[in-house]
Motif scaffolding. Structure first.
Motif, mmCIF file in Angstrom:
data_model
loop_
_atom_site.group_PDB
_atom_site.id
_atom_site.type_symbol
_atom_site.label_atom_id
_atom_site.label_comp_id
_atom_site.label_asym_id
_atom_site.label_seq_id
_atom_site.Cartn_x
_atom_site.Cartn_y
_atom_site.Cartn_z
ATOM 1 N N VAL A 77 -4.512 -6.299 7.505
ATOM 2 C CA VAL A 77 -4.390 -4.885 7.885
ATOM 3 C C VAL A 77 -3.346 -4.216 7.005
ATOM 4 O O VAL A 77 -2.255 -4.754 6.800
ATOM 5 C CB VAL A 77 -3.986 -4.751 9.370
ATOM 6 N N HIS A 78 -3.673 -3.044 6.484
ATOM 7 C CA HIS A 78 -2.711 -2.215 5.747
ATOM 8 C C HIS A 78 -2.060 -1.288 6.784
ATOM 9 O O HIS A 78 -2.481 -0.142 6.966
ATOM 10 C CB HIS A 78 -3.411 -1.414 4.655
ATOM 11 N N GLN A 79 -1.022 -1.788 7.427
ATOM 12 C CA GLN A 79 -0.509 -1.145 8.632
ATOM 13 C C GLN A 79 0.250 0.147 8.353
ATOM 14 O O GLN A 79 1.113 0.205 7.469
ATOM 15 C CB GLN A 79 0.405 -2.135 9.378
ATOM 16 N N PHE A 80 -0.098 1.178 9.102
ATOM 17 C CA PHE A 80 0.561 2.492 9.085
ATOM 18 C C PHE A 80 0.423 3.225 7.750
ATOM 19 O O PHE A 80 1.063 4.255 7.542
ATOM 20 C CB PHE A 80 2.041 2.382 9.458
ATOM 21 N N GLY A 81 -0.406 2.693 6.827
ATOM 22 C CA GLY A 81 -0.584 3.339 5.536
ATOM 23 C C GLY A 81 0.087 2.603 4.391
ATOM 24 O O GLY A 81 0.032 3.062 3.245
ATOM 25 N N ASP A 107 -8.568 -4.300 6.508
ATOM 26 C CA ASP A 107 -8.577 -3.239 7.516
ATOM 27 C C ASP A 107 -7.636 -2.146 7.024
ATOM 28 O O ASP A 107 -6.415 -2.243 7.166
ATOM 29 C CB ASP A 107 -8.118 -3.796 8.867
ATOM 30 N N GLY A 108 -8.233 -1.121 6.433
ATOM 31 C CA GLY A 108 -7.453 0.003 5.917
ATOM 32 C C GLY A 108 -7.565 1.221 6.811
ATOM 33 O O GLY A 108 -7.528 2.357 6.313
ATOM 34 N N ALA A 109 -7.670 1.003 8.118
ATOM 35 C CA ALA A 109 -7.845 2.112 9.069
ATOM 36 C C ALA A 109 -6.857 3.242 8.815
ATOM 37 O O ALA A 109 -7.206 4.416 8.896
ATOM 38 C CB ALA A 109 -7.708 1.593 10.502
ATOM 39 N N CYS A 110 -5.612 2.866 8.499
ATOM 40 C CA CYS A 110 -4.546 3.857 8.303
ATOM 41 C C CYS A 110 -4.264 4.146 6.831
ATOM 42 O O CYS A 110 -3.327 4.883 6.522
ATOM 43 C CB CYS A 110 -3.254 3.351 8.934
ATOM 44 N N ALA A 111 -5.036 3.552 5.919
ATOM 45 C CA ALA A 111 -4.553 3.368 4.553
ATOM 46 C C ALA A 111 -5.163 4.269 3.486
ATOM 47 O O ALA A 111 -5.107 3.929 2.304
ATOM 48 C CB ALA A 111 -4.730 1.909 4.152
ATOM 49 N N VAL A 112 -5.719 5.406 3.838
ATOM 50 C CA VAL A 112 -6.145 6.336 2.794
ATOM 51 C C VAL A 112 -4.906 6.762 2.002
ATOM 52 O O VAL A 112 -3.926 7.231 2.573
ATOM 53 C CB VAL A 112 -6.832 7.577 3.389
ATOM 54 N N GLY A 113 -4.949 6.563 0.693
ATOM 55 C CA GLY A 113 -3.810 6.903 -0.151
ATOM 56 C C GLY A 113 -2.880 5.743 -0.440
ATOM 57 O O GLY A 113 -1.957 5.879 -1.241
ATOM 58 N N ALA A 114 -3.092 4.582 0.190
ATOM 59 C CA ALA A 114 -2.225 3.422 -0.021
ATOM 60 C C ALA A 114 -2.566 2.747 -1.342
ATOM 61 O O ALA A 114 -3.729 2.456 -1.623
ATOM 62 C CB ALA A 114 -2.379 2.436 1.127
ATOM 63 N N LYS A 115 -1.530 2.470 -2.158
ATOM 64 C CA LYS A 115 -1.748 1.894 -3.485
ATOM 65 C C LYS A 115 -0.719 0.818 -3.796
ATOM 66 O O LYS A 115 0.398 0.834 -3.268
ATOM 67 C CB LYS A 115 -1.675 2.988 -4.559
ATOM 68 N N ILE A 116 -1.117 -0.109 -4.668
ATOM 69 C CA ILE A 116 -0.207 -1.067 -5.285
ATOM 70 C C ILE A 116 -0.382 -0.934 -6.787
ATOM 71 O O ILE A 116 -1.504 -0.977 -7.289
ATOM 72 C CB ILE A 116 -0.506 -2.518 -4.863
ATOM 73 N N ASN A 117 0.729 -0.749 -7.501
ATOM 74 C CA ASN A 117 0.664 -0.562 -8.956
ATOM 75 C C ASN A 117 -0.358 0.514 -9.332
ATOM 76 O O ASN A 117 -1.136 0.362 -10.272
ATOM 77 C CB ASN A 117 0.334 -1.880 -9.653
ATOM 78 N N ALA A 126 -12.161 -1.296 5.031
ATOM 79 C CA ALA A 126 -12.662 -0.348 6.030
ATOM 80 C C ALA A 126 -11.592 0.688 6.373
ATOM 81 O O ALA A 126 -10.401 0.365 6.440
ATOM 82 C CB ALA A 126 -13.094 -1.090 7.291
ATOM 83 N N PHE A 127 -12.034 1.932 6.609
ATOM 84 C CA PHE A 127 -11.126 3.038 6.902
ATOM 85 C C PHE A 127 -11.552 3.749 8.191
ATOM 86 O O PHE A 127 -12.706 3.679 8.595
ATOM 87 C CB PHE A 127 -11.130 4.045 5.752
ATOM 88 N N SER A 128 -10.585 4.438 8.790
ATOM 89 C CA SER A 128 -10.830 5.196 10.018
ATOM 90 C C SER A 128 -10.615 6.686 9.781
ATOM 91 O O SER A 128 -9.736 7.084 9.013
ATOM 92 C CB SER A 128 -9.882 4.728 11.126
ATOM 93 N N PHE A 129 -11.406 7.497 10.487
ATOM 94 C CA PHE A 129 -11.236 8.948 10.472
ATOM 95 C C PHE A 129 -11.010 9.481 11.884
ATOM 96 O O PHE A 129 -11.399 10.591 12.227
ATOM 97 C CB PHE A 129 -12.438 9.618 9.805
ATOM 98 N N HIS A 130 -10.349 8.656 12.709
ATOM 99 C CA HIS A 130 -9.902 9.074 14.041
ATOM 100 C C HIS A 130 -8.884 10.210 13.888
ATOM 101 O O HIS A 130 -8.211 10.306 12.843
ATOM 102 C CB HIS A 130 -9.278 7.854 14.738
ATOM 103 N N PRO A 131 -8.729 11.078 14.887
ATOM 104 C CA PRO A 131 -7.797 12.206 14.758
ATOM 105 C C PRO A 131 -6.340 11.834 14.480
ATOM 106 O O PRO A 131 -5.576 12.680 14.008
ATOM 107 C CB PRO A 131 -7.934 12.918 16.117
ATOM 108 N N ARG A 132 -5.928 10.587 14.742
ATOM 109 C CA ARG A 132 -4.565 10.176 14.404
ATOM 110 C C ARG A 132 -4.384 9.962 12.905
ATOM 111 O O ARG A 132 -3.258 9.868 12.420
ATOM 112 C CB ARG A 132 -4.214 8.857 15.132
#
Length: 401
Positions: free
Chosen positions: A142-146, A168-178, A190-196
């Motif tokens: 999981v990529h937690q909290f982004g 599990d990238g539910a929170c991770a739109v925009g998360a990057k390494i290098n 996988a990503f989530s588009f829940h209102p949070r």
């Protein structure tokens, strides 16, 4: 004053696009979803993006596509929302919890390797559970909290032990390494588009991959196992029904959701930049609070800032976990009374009734996850958050601390 934990950002663009869908009469997965997928693929730099009804269903499809089923084990971080292990349960495989790195709240590769060495034997290039005989096949990170998990080290472990990885990238739109977006490290994500989340379609998810066979499998599985989607059939001979060679699911996204997603994608950079600005203000203003630990961003990582999660450090404060938990809860209650909404980071899933009872788990079995459950606090962060609201949050945390 009432400051929410987060708030979606919409303009007339979303409303007009929804009306366009309704006027067209095409409400199920169709041209709007396809456009949303194309925009998401372009943004992440991954070849194939397939929209789903939620991130949970995206995770389920990812696991099924990897061949996960009964008699298999899947390593899952113990500090994660319950949807993560639930997606494993849906396949009849067994989620095997592993503790986290308390600095990042993500799966700790060292603990993953230790778990494997202590509980599995390597037979015929396959890890076999010493107690149950299950085969360990997959790591669900999981990529937690982004913040991206240490996917580079996890990939090395997977290669060493012949394992697969699902992200599990539910929170991770925009998360990057290098400067590389998650989903580009050889695994489905996988990503989530829940209102949070930073962008939303109400409910909804997306799974991305650079593997064409995985993309084709997801495409079929999300639509009852059909060989052609409704849109593909419409563009060809619409009067002919597709063939069904797989046991699939109805995990499709509606075109109304896709319509929202199109314009959320166009706002994404602005939303992420604003959240980064808020994060920097929090860092600068709250850094000197003794025992109030701010998020950690490793070098060469770019945080997606779905949430700004802090932690009460019981060791610095010379408190037990339970005493520090009371301090955290009192702070959250006092902030709530002032109109400032907060939340704990997320659950330690191994402490929740279903998993605790089914697998005979104890709270202290995964101590870092237990601490993260009891001691984290999420601060408000959203695109339209005003300077006054940010200052109000900061001043009251400082005063109450």
């Amino acid at each position: 004053m009432k400051i929410p934990i987060t708030k979606p950002y919409f303009t007339d663009d979303e409303y007009n696009e929804i009306k366009s869908s309704m006027d067209s009469g095409w409400l199920v997965q169709g041209p709007k979803v396809k456009k949303f997928e194309e925009l998401f693929s372009e943004y992440t730099g991954v070849k194939y993006a397939k929209a789903t009804s939620s991130c949970t269903t995206a995770l389920h499809l990812g696991l099924v596509t990897l061949g996960v089923n009964e008699g298999q084990d899947v390593i899952v971080p113990s500090f994660t929302y319950i949807a993560t292990p639930n997606s494993v349960e849906y396949t009849k495989a067994t989620p095997v919890f592993c503790d986290i790195d308390l600095d990042t709240y993500n799966l700790d590769p060292k603990k993953v390797e230790k778990l494997i060495e202590n509980n599995y034997t390597f037979e015929n290039n396959t890890l076999v559970n010493k107690k149950t005989g299950n085969k360990l096949t997959t790591i669900l990170t999981v990529h937690q909290f982004g913040l991206a998990s240490d996917i580079i080290e996890l990939n090395k472990i997977a290669a060493k032990y012949n394992l697969k990885i699902l992200e599990d990238g539910a929170c991770a739109v925009g998360a990057k390494i290098n400067n590389t977006h998650v989903g580009n490290f050889g695994n489905m994500c996988a990503f989530s588009f829940h209102p949070r989340k930073s962008i939303t379609t109400g409910e909804g998810g997306m799974i991305i991959t650079n593997n064409v066979k995985e993309a084709e499998m997801i495409e079929a599985l999300r639509s009852h196992g059909a060989t052609l989607s409704d849109l593909q059939r419409h563009l060809k001979k619409g009067y002919l029904l597709p063939e069904f060679n797989l046991l699939g699911y109805n995990y499709r996204m509606t075109d109304i959701q896709g319509a929202i997603g199109i314009h959320q994608m166009k706002k994404l950079d602005s939303i992420l930049n604003k959240k980064k600005e808020i994060a920097n203000i929090y860092f600068n203003e709250l850094k000197d609070l003794d025992g109030f630990v701010l998020p950690v961003v490793p070098e060469n990582y770019e945080h997606g800032w779905q949430s700004f999660v802090c932690r009460i450090d019981n060791d610095i404060l010379n408190l037990t976990i339970e005493e520090a938990n009371e301090k955290r809860n009192k702070l959250m209650e006092e902030l709530e009374n002032l109109g400032i909404t907060t939340r704990q980071g997320t659950h330690a899933s191994h402490t929740l009734g279903y998993y605790k009872n089914k697998y005979n788990l104890e709270d202290y079995d995964y101590i870092n996850s237990y601490k993260a459950d009891k001691l984290t606090i999420t601060l408000p962060m959203y695109y339209e958050m005003s300077e006054y609201e940010i200052d109000y949050v900061i001043k009251n945390i400082k005063r109450l601390w």
